[in-house]
Design a protein around this motif. Structure first.
Motif, PDB file in Angstrom:
ATOM      1  N   PRO A 163       5.520  -4.120   2.275  1.00  0.00           N
ATOM      2  CA  PRO A 163       4.801  -4.733   1.143  1.00  0.00           C
ATOM      3  C   PRO A 163       4.125  -3.674   0.268  1.00  0.00           C
ATOM      4  O   PRO A 163       3.749  -2.606   0.743  1.00  0.00           O
ATOM      5  CB  PRO A 163       3.749  -5.618   1.821  1.00  0.00           C
ATOM      6  CG  PRO A 163       4.183  -5.755   3.226  1.00  0.00           C
ATOM      7  CD  PRO A 163       4.985  -4.548   3.565  1.00  0.00           C
ATOM      8  N   TRP A 164       3.994  -4.034  -0.970  1.00  0.00           N
ATOM      9  CA  TRP A 164       3.339  -3.151  -1.951  1.00  0.00           C
ATOM     10  C   TRP A 164       1.915  -2.808  -1.504  1.00  0.00           C
ATOM     11  O   TRP A 164       1.412  -1.707  -1.738  1.00  0.00           O
ATOM     12  CB  TRP A 164       3.319  -3.894  -3.305  1.00  0.00           C
ATOM     13  CG  TRP A 164       2.804  -3.090  -4.463  1.00  0.00           C
ATOM     14  CD1 TRP A 164       1.550  -3.139  -4.990  1.00  0.00           C
ATOM     15  CD2 TRP A 164       3.532  -2.131  -5.239  1.00  0.00           C
ATOM     16  NE1 TRP A 164       1.440  -2.289  -6.051  1.00  0.00           N
ATOM     17  CE2 TRP A 164       2.657  -1.651  -6.240  1.00  0.00           C
ATOM     18  CE3 TRP A 164       4.834  -1.654  -5.206  1.00  0.00           C
ATOM     19  CZ2 TRP A 164       3.030  -0.708  -7.185  1.00  0.00           C
ATOM     20  CZ3 TRP A 164       5.189  -0.725  -6.156  1.00  0.00           C
ATOM     21  CH2 TRP A 164       4.316  -0.238  -7.122  1.00  0.00           C
ATOM     22  N   SER A 165       1.315  -3.746  -0.816  1.00  0.00           N
ATOM     23  CA  SER A 165      -0.076  -3.537  -0.388  1.00  0.00           C
ATOM     24  C   SER A 165      -0.197  -2.331   0.553  1.00  0.00           C
ATOM     25  O   SER A 165      -1.198  -1.619   0.533  1.00  0.00           O
ATOM     26  CB  SER A 165      -0.602  -4.785   0.318  1.00  0.00           C
ATOM     27  OG  SER A 165       0.236  -5.104   1.412  1.00  0.00           O
ATOM     28  N   LEU A 166       0.815  -2.115   1.376  1.00  0.00           N
ATOM     29  CA  LEU A 166       0.777  -0.954   2.276  1.00  0.00           C
ATOM     30  C   LEU A 166       0.819   0.345   1.483  1.00  0.00           C
ATOM     31  O   LEU A 166       0.164   1.325   1.834  1.00  0.00           O
ATOM     32  CB  LEU A 166       1.946  -0.995   3.264  1.00  0.00           C
ATOM     33  CG  LEU A 166       1.784  -1.906   4.482  1.00  0.00           C
ATOM     34  CD1 LEU A 166       3.008  -1.802   5.373  1.00  0.00           C
ATOM     35  CD2 LEU A 166       0.530  -1.521   5.254  1.00  0.00           C
ATOM     36  N   TYR A 167       1.630   0.320   0.444  1.00  0.00           N
ATOM     37  CA  TYR A 167       1.691   1.498  -0.434  1.00  0.00           C
ATOM     38  C   TYR A 167       0.321   1.745  -1.053  1.00  0.00           C
ATOM     39  O   TYR A 167      -0.186   2.873  -1.056  1.00  0.00           O
ATOM     40  CB  TYR A 167       2.765   1.289  -1.510  1.00  0.00           C
ATOM     41  CG  TYR A 167       2.525   2.036  -2.798  1.00  0.00           C
ATOM     42  CD1 TYR A 167       2.396   3.428  -2.823  1.00  0.00           C
ATOM     43  CD2 TYR A 167       2.410   1.347  -4.013  1.00  0.00           C
ATOM     44  CE1 TYR A 167       2.167   4.111  -4.017  1.00  0.00           C
ATOM     45  CE2 TYR A 167       2.182   2.015  -5.203  1.00  0.00           C
ATOM     46  CZ  TYR A 167       2.056   3.403  -5.205  1.00  0.00           C
ATOM     47  OH  TYR A 167       1.813   4.068  -6.364  1.00  0.00           O
ATOM     48  N   LYS A 168      -0.296   0.686  -1.564  1.00  0.00           N
ATOM     49  CA  LYS A 168      -1.585   0.848  -2.220  1.00  0.00           C
ATOM     50  C   LYS A 168      -2.653   1.302  -1.220  1.00  0.00           C
ATOM     51  O   LYS A 168      -3.496   2.149  -1.522  1.00  0.00           O
ATOM     52  CB  LYS A 168      -2.026  -0.490  -2.864  1.00  0.00           C
ATOM     53  CG  LYS A 168      -1.100  -0.978  -3.971  1.00  0.00           C
ATOM     54  CD  LYS A 168      -0.999  -0.015  -5.117  1.00  0.00           C
ATOM     55  CE  LYS A 168      -2.205  -0.099  -6.028  1.00  0.00           C
ATOM     56  NZ  LYS A 168      -2.033   0.784  -7.217  1.00  0.00           N
ATOM     57  N   ALA A 169      -2.543   0.750   0.011  1.00  0.00           N
ATOM     58  CA  ALA A 169      -3.522   1.140   1.034  1.00  0.00           C
ATOM     59  C   ALA A 169      -3.370   2.612   1.392  1.00  0.00           C
ATOM     60  O   ALA A 169      -4.363   3.339   1.535  1.00  0.00           O
ATOM     61  CB  ALA A 169      -3.326   0.271   2.277  1.00  0.00           C
ATOM     62  N   ALA A 170      -2.116   3.025   1.524  1.00  0.00           N
ATOM     63  CA  ALA A 170      -1.872   4.427   1.871  1.00  0.00           C
ATOM     64  C   ALA A 170      -2.345   5.334   0.749  1.00  0.00           C
ATOM     65  O   ALA A 170      -2.965   6.382   0.994  1.00  0.00           O
ATOM     66  CB  ALA A 170      -0.386   4.649   2.144  1.00  0.00           C
TER      67      ALA A 170
END
Lengths: 231, 417
Positions: free
Chosen positions: B85-92
């Motif tokens: 998910p895009w959210s994992l990218y943003k979190a990273a």
């Protein structure tokens, strides 16, 4: 190179001094082949005659140290060669003995000039210009870079003789140098050999099974009479 | 070279039998060249792949194999292990210690060359040790909001794409003419060669992958298809991988602990070099077999030197006898044969560099064509020293038997007619 005796300005010994002395020399294989004594004077030209296979070449091999005698002594130019170790004997041979083989045995991989220069290296000397001069004097100026297979029989003979005398050895041994040659050619080889040795003041022993071609040598010795029946 | 010296005699002798010796040298050259290739290409390929992360330290991707993740996102090989998910990218991207996070999305190709969706940051804000992304004259990087493409140098050359070219992507990673997308892209930039896998890639904006006809986004777990003129909510977005540039290795170990050990959603491949080097370690048995074959071939080359010399021995007995009669000692005659065999080995070893040059030209071309990685084939490797040294030793040993035969030559017996 002559060791152990004096030369006059003309290059001849003052008195008849011995260059080579063979004393009670004996060599057997399955039967006695060489058995006798012999003395060669400085500058003397001797022909050893006898039928093929009688042991003449064996005697030359003994004199040159290629073979060791069963007994007896060989003194050449003042050196008792039977006491020399192998390495010393090889160098002694390179310096003191010129060899002309039956079919000349030029080294096929070397040029004419290199064939002659090589024995200078083997003798530990460095008079390389002399190799060129001898060959040029023998009319081989245009053949210095030729390989043996590019030479005529006559040219090979001259290279073989040049190789034998380039180190100015006191003794030249020639093993059947006229074998397989027609009489005029055989005569030419012997004349070349003798003239060259005379100029170099070298003693000469020629082995031949043909008695006619060596009539004018200083001595003609029947090998079987002298070395197989004498002692 | 002094006439009658051992070197001179050996050289002349080798010249005389030049055909047989030429074949021996050729055989030896093949053996030495092969040994060079086996050891040097392996080492250089390993160095090129292990150091092929383009400055990034880690890759975040779907749960699965770290190696597959690295091969897919860094080397643009293999299939993607899936999306995150895009959210994992943003979190990273928002984590302390993560200097850069660049998302990648894959799934399409143009004539076999992969389309990779990414952001402009990939080109404009690369890691310090990344290759410089330079464009050929007249080009520019894509506008993230338009259907524009930046093409790697190898992909451009092989596909025929030039500045201004228009093309339709094809669905999937394998080219299939029936899978053509309707969207048309225009080439706005051609990258200069980088000698990295990037040379084989066609980059388009991330948004382009999201909006490609037939693509379904499952970032939220539910299927979502982007519609023209409407923005894509972040919860539906997903990426194939995220390249991470970390401030220090501790961050990587910490992230790895959290994501790989404690989490169940994603995988962090860290460090990239270690993941790739594991491949070479796993394939070490293959290299060892090749090395063994190389030793065997070197040994065979040594045997061919022995054969070459032994074959000529019979015809050279008279020559040896004459040399001895003229005053060459047994010891020097022995040395002459050792020198000849050593010269054959030396000539073969030198010619081995030519064989190696041909082999590496072919191998490096293949590796570059398949992976985009250019291996530095002329980088020094110890095999360039010990290979010829070993061959020389084998050559010298091969000369012992012929030398012994020459040493024992019956001089008197071979001087007759």
């Amino acid at each position: 190179m002559i060791i152990g005796y004096q030369l006059t300005p003309l290059g001849r010994p003052e008195t008849a001094l011995s260059l080579l002395e063979l004393n009670h020399l004996r060599k057997s294989f399955d039967h006695p082949v060489v058995n006798g004594s012999f003395m060669l004077e400085v500058g003397e030209h001797v022909a050893l005659t006898g039928p093929s296979g009688c042991g003449k070449s064996t005697l030359l091999h003994l004199i040159s140290g290629i073979l060791r005698p069963d007994s007896g002594t060989i003194k050449l130019a003042g050196t008792e060669i039977t006491t020399l170790r192998e390495g010393e004997l090889d160098l002694f041979r390179a310096k003191n003995i010129g060899y002309v083989f039956q079919t000349f045995h030029l080294l096929e991989s070397l040029t004419t000039l290199e064939n002659v220069e090589s024995v200078i290296t083997f003798a530990g000397a460095n008079h390389y210009p002399k190799a060129r001069k001898i060959l040029e004097d023998m009319g081989l100026k245009d053949k210095l870079s030729s390989f043996p297979h590019q030479l005529s029989v006559g040219q090979k003979q001259r290279v073989a003789v040049a190789r034998a005398v380039v180190n100015e050895p006191p003794l030249v041994l020639a093993d059947e140098p006229t074998a397989n040659l027609d009489p005029p050619r055989a005569e030419g080889v012997l004349k070349l050999l003798r003239d060259t040795c005379r100029r170099a003041n070298a003693s000469l022993i020629v082995v031949s099974h043909d008695t006619r071609s060596v009539q004018d040598f200083d001595r003609v010795i029947d090998f079987r009479e002298h070395f197989q029946e004498a002692e | 070279m002094k006439s009658g010296s051992l070197l001179h005699l050996a050289w002349r002798s080798l010249q005389r039998h030049r055909l047989a010796n030429g074949i021996t040298v050729f055989t030896t050259a093949l053996a030495v060249g092969l040994a060079f290739a086996v050891f040097a290409i392996n080492a250089q390929a390993q160095a090129a792949f292990v150091g092929g992360g383009n400055g990034y330290d880690a890759v975040l991707g779907a749960r699965g194999s770290q190696l597959q993740l690295v091969l897919n996102s860094v080397f643009h090989l293999e299939t993607s292990p899936g999306n995150i998910p895009w959210s994992l990218y943003k979190a990273a991207a928002g984590r302390p210690g993560v200097k850069r996070a660049v998302p990648l999305a894959v799934g399409d190709n143009y004539r076999g060359f992969r389309l990779v969706g990414t952001t402009l940051d990939f080109f404009t804000n690369p890691p310090e040790d990344s290759p410089p992304w330079k464009l050929d004259n007249g080009g520019r990087f894509f506008d993230p909001q338009r259907r524009e493409a930046v093409v790697g140098s190898f992909a451009a050359r092989e596909s025929g794409l030039v500045l201004g070219s228009r093309f339709h992507p094809y669905h999937g990673l394998v080219f299939n003419e029936d899978e053509r997308h309707q969207e048309e892209y225009v080439v706005v930039g051609i990258l200069e060669p980088t000698n990295t896998p990037v040379d084989r890639v066609i980059f388009i904006p991330m948004e382009g992958i999201f909006r490609m006809e037939g693509h379904v986004l499952r970032g939220s777990g539910e299927a979502f298809t982007a519609e023209s003129g409407h923005s894509i909510p972040e919860e539906h977005r997903e990426v194939s991988a995220v390249l991470l540039d970390l401030a220090n290795p501790q961050i990587g170990f910490s992230l790895s602990q959290q994501i790989n050990r404690q989490g169940k959603v994603a995988t962090l491949a860290f460090p990239i070099g270690r993941v790739v080097s594991e491949v070479f370690q796993k394939m070490g048995w293959a290299h060892r077999i090749l090395a063994l074959v190389s030793y065997l071939v070197l040994f065979i080359a040594g045997s061919s030197i022995l054969t070459s010399l032994v074959q000529t021995l019979g015809s050279r007995k008279k020559e040896f006898a004459v040399l001895r009669a003229l005053g060459l000692s047994r010891r020097r005659l022995f040395s002459l044969l050792i020198l000849e065999s050593s010269l054959l080995a030396l000539a073969g070893s030198l010619a081995g560099f030519v064989v190696y040059a041909v082999l590496v030209f072919v191998a490096s071309s293949l590796i570059r064509a398949q992976t985009g990685v250019v291996i530095a084939v002329w980088t020094f490797h110890p095999v360039f020293i010990w290979g010829p040294a070993l061959m020389l030793a084998l050559g010298a040993v091969a000369g012992v038997l012929p030398a012994w035969k020459a040493y024992k030559t019956d001089v008197a017996g071979h001087l007759g007619g």
